[in-house]
Scaffold this motif. Structure first.
Motif, PDB file in Angstrom:
ATOM      1  N   UNK A 477     -15.106  -8.474   2.628  1.00  0.00           N
ATOM      2  CA  UNK A 477     -14.144  -8.295   3.719  1.00  0.00           C
ATOM      3  C   UNK A 477     -13.910  -6.803   3.952  1.00  0.00           C
ATOM      4  N   UNK A 478     -12.799  -6.259   3.436  1.00  0.00           N
ATOM      5  CA  UNK A 478     -12.537  -4.821   3.601  1.00  0.00           C
ATOM      6  C   UNK A 478     -11.605  -4.339   2.499  1.00  0.00           C
ATOM      7  N   UNK A 479     -11.877  -3.166   2.009  1.00  0.00           N
ATOM      8  CA  UNK A 479     -11.055  -2.543   0.961  1.00  0.00           C
ATOM      9  C   UNK A 479     -10.739  -1.116   1.366  1.00  0.00           C
ATOM     10  N   UNK A 480      -9.632  -0.607   0.804  1.00  0.00           N
ATOM     11  CA  UNK A 480      -9.205   0.767   1.064  1.00  0.00           C
ATOM     12  C   UNK A 480      -9.297   1.562  -0.237  1.00  0.00           C
ATOM     13  N   UNK A 481     -10.096   2.611  -0.226  1.00  0.00           N
ATOM     14  CA  UNK A 481     -10.246   3.515  -1.376  1.00  0.00           C
ATOM     15  C   UNK A 481      -9.567   4.838  -1.006  1.00  0.00           C
ATOM     16  N   UNK A 482      -8.666   5.293  -1.853  1.00  0.00           N
ATOM     17  CA  UNK A 482      -7.888   6.493  -1.550  1.00  0.00           C
ATOM     18  C   UNK A 482      -8.580   7.737  -2.098  1.00  0.00           C
ATOM     19  N   UNK A 483      -8.976   8.630  -1.199  1.00  0.00           N
ATOM     20  CA  UNK A 483      -9.591   9.899  -1.597  1.00  0.00           C
ATOM     21  C   UNK A 483      -8.668  11.073  -1.292  1.00  0.00           C
ATOM     22  N   UNK A 484      -7.382  10.795  -1.113  1.00  0.00           N
ATOM     23  CA  UNK A 484      -6.441  11.868  -0.749  1.00  0.00           C
ATOM     24  C   UNK A 484      -6.384  13.005  -1.761  1.00  0.00           C
ATOM     25  N   UNK A 485      -6.473  12.731  -3.080  1.00  0.00           N
ATOM     26  CA  UNK A 485      -6.397  13.852  -4.031  1.00  0.00           C
ATOM     27  C   UNK A 485      -7.649  14.722  -4.090  1.00  0.00           C
ATOM     28  N   UNK A 486      -8.740  14.316  -3.440  1.00  0.00           N
ATOM     29  CA  UNK A 486      -9.907  15.202  -3.405  1.00  0.00           C
ATOM     30  C   UNK A 486      -9.482  16.541  -2.816  1.00  0.00           C
TER      31      UNK A 486
END
Length: 795
Positions: A477-486
């Motif tokens: 389906x769909x997932x959200x991966x958080x890359x904000x701390x990059x």
């Protein structure tokens, strides 16, 4: 007292093991005008009271290699200098009193074989034979390492300083540093109680006082002293000659003979911190109060292990301070803040074992600009500024002391100095049951749906099914991966393209709207970083760097920018980045009003989602179709709410790692480091063959030498196996490499790994992986394990 010179190439501050070793190695490398300044007498800080154990095996190849160098150095110094260093090589014995510790020490034994160290498993009975005074009733097994030993710290330093002086270097005792001179962010000199010395570089080897001395030069040096205890007894029956070091880590103890009696030291579960300022310049060959109340629990454990202690006469309870860092590894190399200021400190109570090799590597940094081999885990630039806070150090350092003898469980997290930096969606993630992990001070979700604290283990982890659901969402389906701390570094200015063409190996001249993957190489052609860039305009790029690499990479690019008309700006906290991945990502984006389907692979464009301005980049780190979507940090909660309302679910770092390994994507600190290059890691396709970038000539030479890709993918036969990284890889009974990143491959249905091999293997080759001395069969794949054509992430 001899007069200080007006100028020295290098000034070393601190006369302990690190200072003396660095001076010795600088002189050996031809820097014969180097000087060492010690405000009291040599070894008068921490070094003199060290228990001085030299145990070679560490968790990584290069840290082990560094201590092996120390062993070799200490064993030959007497021949070189005529100074006895008290080298006693009686080996070490690590015992296990529970099954997880037994697994831990057997993993260490497996590592030892990979690193060329003699170590073998023995029974509890054999352990008792080597240590007759030990109560072995609860011992399940042990590992014997015959090459380990110990030295006399003061004698080692005397030998190192004698050799250094013989080569022209000079030492000045009773010479305190009162100030450090800088100009335009660069070291220029040192002010002392005996006068001023101008210099080109400083090696800061000041142990307990490193944070304060570093501050003199405007540098962050997060290290704090803690009290460290060991008991000394008078001679007792049964101690004849020298004994091996006995490591009873389940009981937080290390034990050996000392002058016919016993030395019983501990790394208790929570140490006692020492606030800055308590140890002043008068603390010379000094100790702290005995504190029997604090030591009593350890004494009870020692009495259980050594019944002879009941009748032994105590000589003293030694309480000597040691310095600890926020992650338990020392700091080595040039600081980010001040050019020419090099750190060799925060030794975490392994200064004598590390000192020979660490001093060599620090001298190598000063002379050549880099250590002799990759030591990124000890990089002086690895800590977030928040860790230099006294409050956080006072909380963290005692825990680090206590983790010295921890079992190396996968997924282990430290407990103190947490919640220092929150991602924009912190509240939303905690509401979704996120289990957080700390990276560079940030709290990042490792997995979701936690209902209780996971029990750490070497078998299938408690979070196995949670991660399975997250991967399933991204896959179906769909997932959200958080890359904000990059880390995010904006490069602007008329020379932006020229600067990045010089400092990056990738195709940086692509048009605005492009996403560019690139290696960042040093002059040796090996990795300094591994990044993606978005070209926003002719004169504006945004670089996305690793979460824990922002300080290091910003310093690297800033120094590389000399002579270019560019401005570098850290904009990490201004922007959130959410990776919307999976077959229904397009459906969700369309429902939110965004025309993202028109964005080609490795392109980016501005758009609007849920009424919010965003920039969507078409790429995937997990092998499923989607976009990395950048928005203002303040807009992230609304965007996340809109996505999850349409069925997207959050996924954590464990799911991302599993999917990354299935795709064969390499990562800095795992498959990539400054010992390897793009050719050896299958990334040569992303380098410009016409050159013009730093490291090109070295890369060309490597290509001419016939270098080939040494990274392989593995699928283990046994679905219940649990590799966690660094396991030796065997082919036909011989070690040919090690795993790097390991995971369970949920889309593959088996445990998987990436690894490096020194011997070429064929696709489909059958190999074995040594997991805690049990061999597990596996199949080699040259390339990705999942969707090798990459079709899914480009649809």
């Amino acid at each position: 007292m001899a007069n200080l010179p007006a100028h020295a190439s290098v000034v070393i501050i601190g006369g302990g093991i690190m200072g003396c070793s660095t001076l010795y190695h600088l002189a050996k490398m031809g820097v014969t005008d180097a000087i060492l300044l010690e405000r009291n007498k040599l070894t008068s800080g921490t070094t003199w009271h060290s228990a001085a154990q030299v145990r070679a095996l560490r968790h990584s190849h290069n840290l082990t290699r560094m201590i092996q160098y120390s062993v070799d150095l200490y064993s030959q110094l007497e021949q070189e200098t005529g100074q006895n260093v008290g080298w006693i090589q009686k080996g070490s014995l690590s015992i296990a009193t529970n099954t997880d510790r037994l697994t831990h020490i057997k993993r260490q034994e497996a590592l030892a074989h990979a690193y060329g160290i003699d170590a073998k498993s023995i029974s509890a009975g054999e352990a008792k034979e080597r240590w007759p005074l030990m109560n072995a009733d609860d011992v399940l097994g042990a590992v014997w390492s015959p090459e380990d030993g110990r030295v006399s710290p003061s004698d080692v330093c005397a030998a190192l300083s004698k050799a250094a002086k013989g080569l022209g270097a000079k030492l000045f005792e009773n010479t305190g540093v009162t100030g450090i001179l800088t100009e335009d962010g660069r070291i220029t000199g040192v002010e002392t109680t005996q006068g001023t010395v101008m210099c080109d570089a400083i090696a800061l080897c000041t142990g307990l006082w490193s944070r304060e001395v570093g501050a003199m030069a405007g540098a962050e040096v997060p290290a704090l002293a803690c009290e460290h205890f060991y008991l000394l007894t008078k001679p007792i029956d049964g101690i004849v000659g020298n004994t091996p070091t006995l490591s009873d880590h389940d009981n937080h103890l290390y034990i050996r003979d000392d002058s016919g009696g016993l030395l019983v030291g501990c790394f208790e579960p929570m140490g006692k911190p020492i606030a800055p300022g308590i140890l002043d310049e008068s603390f010379e060959f000094d100790l702290l109060g005995e504190d029997w109340d604090h030591f009593e629990p350890m004494m009870e454990l020692a009495l259980h292990r050594l019944p002879a202690l009941e009748t032994a006469e105590v000589k003293m309870l030694l309480n000597g301070p040691e310095s600890f860092t926020p992650d338990g590894t020392f700091m080595l190399g040039e600081t980010a803040e001040t050019k020419g200021l090099f750190l060799g400190c925060g030794m975490n109570s392994v200064g004598i074992a590390s000192g020979g090799g660490a001093g060599m590597n620090l001298a190598h940094c000063i002379v050549h600009g880099h250590p002799a081999y990759d030591l990124s885990e000890a990089d002086a630039k690895r800590f977030a500024p928040v860790f230099n806070s006294v409050e956080h150090l006072m909380a963290r350092a005692p825990e680090i002391l206590g983790t010295h003898y921890d079992i190396a469980y996968p997924g282990k997290q430290l407990k103190t100095a947490r919640d220092l930096r929150a991602v924009p969606l912190d509240a939303e993630y905690r509401k979704a049951g996120a289990h957080m992990g700390q990276v560079y001070g940030w709290e990042r979700p490792l997995f979701f749906g936690k209902t209780s604290e996971p029990v750490l283990k070497f078998t299938r982890p408690d979070w196995f099914e949670n991660v399975a659901e997250e991967v399933k969402a991204a896959h179906e389906t769909a997932a959200i991966f958080d890359a904000s701390p990059f880390g995010k570094i904006d490069v602007t200015g008329p020379d932006a393209e020229a600067f990045l063409l010089k400092s990056c190996a990738g195709y940086m001249a692509r048009a605005a709207g492009s996403v560019i993957y690139t290696s960042v190489l040093n002059a040796r052609g090996t990795f300094e970083s591994d990044i993606t860039a978005q070209r926003l305009a002719t004169d504006h790029y945004r670089l996305f760097v690793g979460t824990n690499a922002i300080k290091r990479d910003l310093a690297w690019f800033t120094r590389a920018a000399d002579g270019f008309d560019v401005t570098l700006t850290d904009v990490t906290e201004d922007w959130a980045v959410l990776g919307l991945m999976g077959p229904k990502a397009s459906e969700i984006a369309n429902a939110l009003g965004g025309d993202l389907d028109s964005i080609a692979y490795f392109k980016h464009a501005e758009s609007t989602l849920a009424g919010l301005p965003v920039r969507a980049a078409r790429l995937s780190y997990v092998g499923e179709a989607g976009w990395e979507i950048t928005c203002k940090s303040s807009d992230a909660p609304a965007l996340y709410a809109a996505m999850t309302a349409l069925g997207a679910r959050p996924a954590g770092l464990f799911a991302q790692t599993s999917m990354r390994v299935e795709k064969g994507f390499c990562a800095m600190g795992h498959e990539l480091d400054s010992d390897t290059n793009p050719i050896k890691t299958g990334l040569d396709f992303a380098t410009r063959k016409k050159g013009g970038f730093t490291g090109f000539e070295a890369l060309e030479q490597s290509r001419a030498d016939g270098t080939t890709n040494a990274v392989i993918s593995l699928v283990l036969d046994d679905a219940e196996a649990n590799p966690i990284g660094h396991e030796p890889i065997y082919l036909d009974g011989k070690i040919i490499g090690q795993t790097s990143t390991c995971a369970f491959g949920y889309r593959v249905g088996k445990p998987i790994a990436l690894g490096h091999v020194s011997t070429p293997v064929t696709d489909g080759a059958r190999i074995e992986v040594d997991i805690a001395r049990q061999m597990h069969s596996a199949t080699v794949t040259l390339g990705p394990l999942f969707d090798p054509s990459g079709t899914r992430m480009k649809v």
